[in-house]
Design a protein around this motif. Structure first.
Motif, PDB file in Angstrom:
ATOM      1  N   THR A 158      -0.891  47.377  -2.775  1.00  8.01           N
ATOM      2  CA  THR A 158      -1.911  46.328  -2.753  1.00  8.01           C
ATOM      3  C   THR A 158      -1.653  45.392  -1.589  1.00  8.01           C
ATOM      4  O   THR A 158      -0.523  44.911  -1.403  1.00  8.01           O
ATOM      5  N   SER A 159      -2.689  45.152  -0.797  1.00  4.78           N
ATOM      6  CA  SER A 159      -2.622  44.211   0.323  1.00  4.78           C
ATOM      7  C   SER A 159      -3.218  42.875  -0.092  1.00  4.78           C
ATOM      8  O   SER A 159      -4.171  42.819  -0.885  1.00  4.78           O
ATOM      9  N   GLY A 160      -2.681  41.828   0.465  1.00  2.00           N
ATOM     10  CA  GLY A 160      -3.217  40.506   0.192  1.00  2.00           C
ATOM     11  C   GLY A 160      -3.079  39.598   1.399  1.00  2.00           C
ATOM     12  O   GLY A 160      -2.162  39.752   2.203  1.00  2.00           O
ATOM     13  N   TYR A 161      -4.026  38.688   1.543  1.00  2.00           N
ATOM     14  CA  TYR A 161      -3.916  37.657   2.579  1.00  2.00           C
ATOM     15  C   TYR A 161      -4.660  36.419   2.122  1.00  2.00           C
ATOM     16  O   TYR A 161      -5.529  36.477   1.234  1.00  2.00           O
ATOM     17  N   CYS A 162      -4.295  35.293   2.678  1.00  2.00           N
ATOM     18  CA  CYS A 162      -5.020  34.044   2.457  1.00  2.00           C
ATOM     19  C   CYS A 162      -5.060  33.273   3.771  1.00  2.00           C
ATOM     20  O   CYS A 162      -4.062  33.211   4.486  1.00  2.00           O
ATOM     21  N   VAL A 163      -6.218  32.721   4.077  1.00  2.00           N
ATOM     22  CA  VAL A 163      -6.457  32.041   5.348  1.00  2.00           C
ATOM     23  C   VAL A 163      -6.662  30.556   5.088  1.00  2.00           C
ATOM     24  O   VAL A 163      -7.502  30.176   4.258  1.00  2.00           O
ATOM     25  N   PHE A 164      -5.911  29.738   5.797  1.00  2.00           N
ATOM     26  CA  PHE A 164      -6.042  28.288   5.695  1.00  2.00           C
ATOM     27  C   PHE A 164      -6.615  27.741   6.994  1.00  2.00           C
ATOM     28  O   PHE A 164      -6.157  28.100   8.082  1.00  2.00           O
ATOM     29  N   LEU A 165      -7.622  26.878   6.868  1.00  2.00           N
ATOM     30  CA  LEU A 165      -8.120  26.096   7.998  1.00  2.00           C
ATOM     31  C   LEU A 165      -7.542  24.699   7.837  1.00  2.00           C
ATOM     32  O   LEU A 165      -8.019  23.912   7.024  1.00  2.00           O
ATOM     33  N   GLY A 166      -6.492  24.420   8.592  1.00  2.00           N
ATOM     34  CA  GLY A 166      -5.735  23.207   8.335  1.00  2.00           C
ATOM     35  C   GLY A 166      -5.004  23.354   7.011  1.00  2.00           C
ATOM     36  O   GLY A 166      -4.232  24.282   6.806  1.00  2.00           O
ATOM     37  N   SER A 167      -5.285  22.459   6.067  1.00  2.00           N
ATOM     38  CA  SER A 167      -4.668  22.530   4.738  1.00  2.00           C
ATOM     39  C   SER A 167      -5.600  23.122   3.694  1.00  2.00           C
ATOM     40  O   SER A 167      -5.243  23.184   2.510  1.00  2.00           O
ATOM     41  N   ASN A 168      -6.799  23.551   4.105  1.00  2.00           N
ATOM     42  CA  ASN A 168      -7.801  24.032   3.165  1.00  2.00           C
ATOM     43  C   ASN A 168      -7.877  25.557   3.143  1.00  2.00           C
ATOM     44  O   ASN A 168      -7.974  26.197   4.194  1.00  2.00           O
ATOM     45  N   LEU A 169      -7.851  26.134   1.949  1.00  2.00           N
ATOM     46  CA  LEU A 169      -7.974  27.573   1.776  1.00  2.00           C
ATOM     47  C   LEU A 169      -9.444  27.969   1.923  1.00  2.00           C
ATOM     48  O   LEU A 169     -10.314  27.464   1.190  1.00  2.00           O
ATOM     49  N   ILE A 170      -9.749  28.870   2.868  1.00  2.00           N
ATOM     50  CA  ILE A 170     -11.146  29.234   3.121  1.00  2.00           C
ATOM     51  C   ILE A 170     -11.431  30.716   2.911  1.00  2.00           C
ATOM     52  O   ILE A 170     -12.587  31.111   2.810  1.00  2.00           O
TER      53      ILE A 170
END
Length: 404
Positions: A246-258
């Motif tokens: 299973t692959s996973g990622y999370c993208v933050f713009l500054g401190s906000n999860l987008i």
């Protein structure tokens, strides 16, 4: 469109009705509505985004107006109230529309605003899911997934209500729009929708029990810097049945999860390095799309995006252009991350596993670890200051309906 029962022509029983215009509810209606409405927006000076067909942008030297359309629901926002009102007036003259005023509820998502801080949640939608499942007063659960493996013997017994299982899992998928903390658990439940069993429905119950104890939770967005930071991780051979990862990622713009994702890889990988490398490629593809979308919105990045990974071998493979025999079987499309790094469009850095936020998207976790990562994703209950009736939001939401 076939002739309706009771009104079939005796002289031409095999003919069909010719529609003079698209009717609401038919398969062709959304396409016809999109063509009509987008034509109107283009005539008003809007430009259709190349990276999201539902996004329209109008720019001048001093103003920017953004319109997002989901079939007949429209979200309109801009920095010029006069231009917004003029556009709404033009829309009313061209279509039968209903204006909802300041943004507070859109597509089942509640938006609470206080100044520049926004809290997005789906508590009402979550309550409806629990009511459908008959678990409104169930025992709470601290995590959405147990760390114990599936009982494969019990998995052979089919669940007697497969339609209920599919309905609940589909609803939970939509709930993850504001609840990324149980995306992995929902991803696991989605893999058995074709033939749900009693064991897999038992895996669904902890998710519902977790939803019940965290009904008011959602995502908080606040002013921050315009820097993209991506966490990428994977769980090698995490599935004990087909041994896929299973692959996973999370993208933050500054401190906000987008943006975030929890997805099973389509092939079995030979090593943890290959698994992590594929995850890096998926995260890089999402990052490239977000960069182009932000450029469309006139939000240029001031720094090079940063990609964080906890596997040194995968980092070395992505940074080294020498062709290794151990990686020759990996598809060519995975190697585009090397070009991004070589052209200085992406920075790839190591991060210790203890600080890897993406663990929550790839594997079951202990209560302490899960709650720690949940706080890192900014998934919390609404602050007391956001629970009042605040009217300071400048965004306008408009709901449009096709005239009958």
């Amino acid at each position: 469109m076939t002739q309706p029962p009771g009104f079939v022509s005796s002289s031409s029983p095999h003919h069909v009705c010719k529609l003079q215009k698209a009717l609401y509810g038919l398969k062709q209606a959304p396409r016809a509505w999109y063509y009509t409405f987008s034509k109107f927006l283009l005539s008003q000076g809007f430009v259709n985004s190349h990276y999201d067909n539902s996004l329209f942008i109008h720019k001048t030297s001093t103003t920017i107006t953004v319109l997002l359309m989901y079939v007949d629901d429209i979200l309109l926002i801009g920095n010029s109230p006069s231009h917004l009102q003029a556009l709404i007036h033009q829309m009313h003259s061209a279509f039968a529309m209903q204006e909802s005023g300041d943004l507070s509820y859109f597509l089942g998502i509640s938006i609470q605003a206080m100044g520049d801080t926004y809290f997005l949640s789906q508590s009402k939608y979550a309550s409806e899911i629990l009511l459908k499942a008959g678990m409104t007063s169930c025992k709470p659960c601290p995590t959405p997934m147990s760390m114990k493996p599936v009982d494969t013997l019990a998995a052979n017994l089919p669940f007697h209500q497969p339609q209920l299982y599919r309905s609940l899992v589909g609803a939970l998928q939509y709930l993850t729009l504001t609840r990324p903390d149980f995306s992995f658990a929902v991803n696991q439940a989605c893999q058995y929708m074709h033939a749900p069993t009693n064991a897999y429905f038992a895996l669904l119950k902890p998710i519902l029990r977790f939803v019940q104890v965290s009904l008011s939770h959602g995502l908080t967005f606040c002013p921050s810097s315009f820097e993209l930071q991506v966490f990428s991780d994977s769980n090698w051979t995490g599935d004990t049945i087909d041994h896929k990862s299973t692959s996973g990622y999370c993208v933050f713009l500054g401190s906000n999860l987008i943006s975030w994702s929890a997805k099973k890889q389509p092939t079995v990988s030979r090593s943890s390095t290959e698994v992590e490398y594929r995850s890096l490629a998926h995260a890089t593809a999402e990052l490239s799309w977000l960069q182009m979308l932000l450029h469309d919105l006139s939000l240029p990045l001031v720094t090079t995006p940063l990609l964080l990974c906890d596997n040194l071998s995968a980092i070395a493979l992505a940074s080294n252009h020498v062709f290794h025999t151990g990686s020759k079987h990996i598809e060519v499309d995975c190697h585009f991350i090397r070009d991004k790094i070589a052209s200085k469009k992406l920075l790839l850095h190591y991060i210790p596993s203890a600080e890897q936020i993406t663990d929550v998207f790839t594997k079951p976790l202990s209560v302490a670890r899960f709650q720690y990562l949940q706080s890192k994703l900014l998934v919390t209950s609404p602050p007391i200051s956001l629970q009042g009736d605040d009217k300071t939001s400048s965004a306008l939401a408009v709901a449009a309906e096709l005239s009958s």
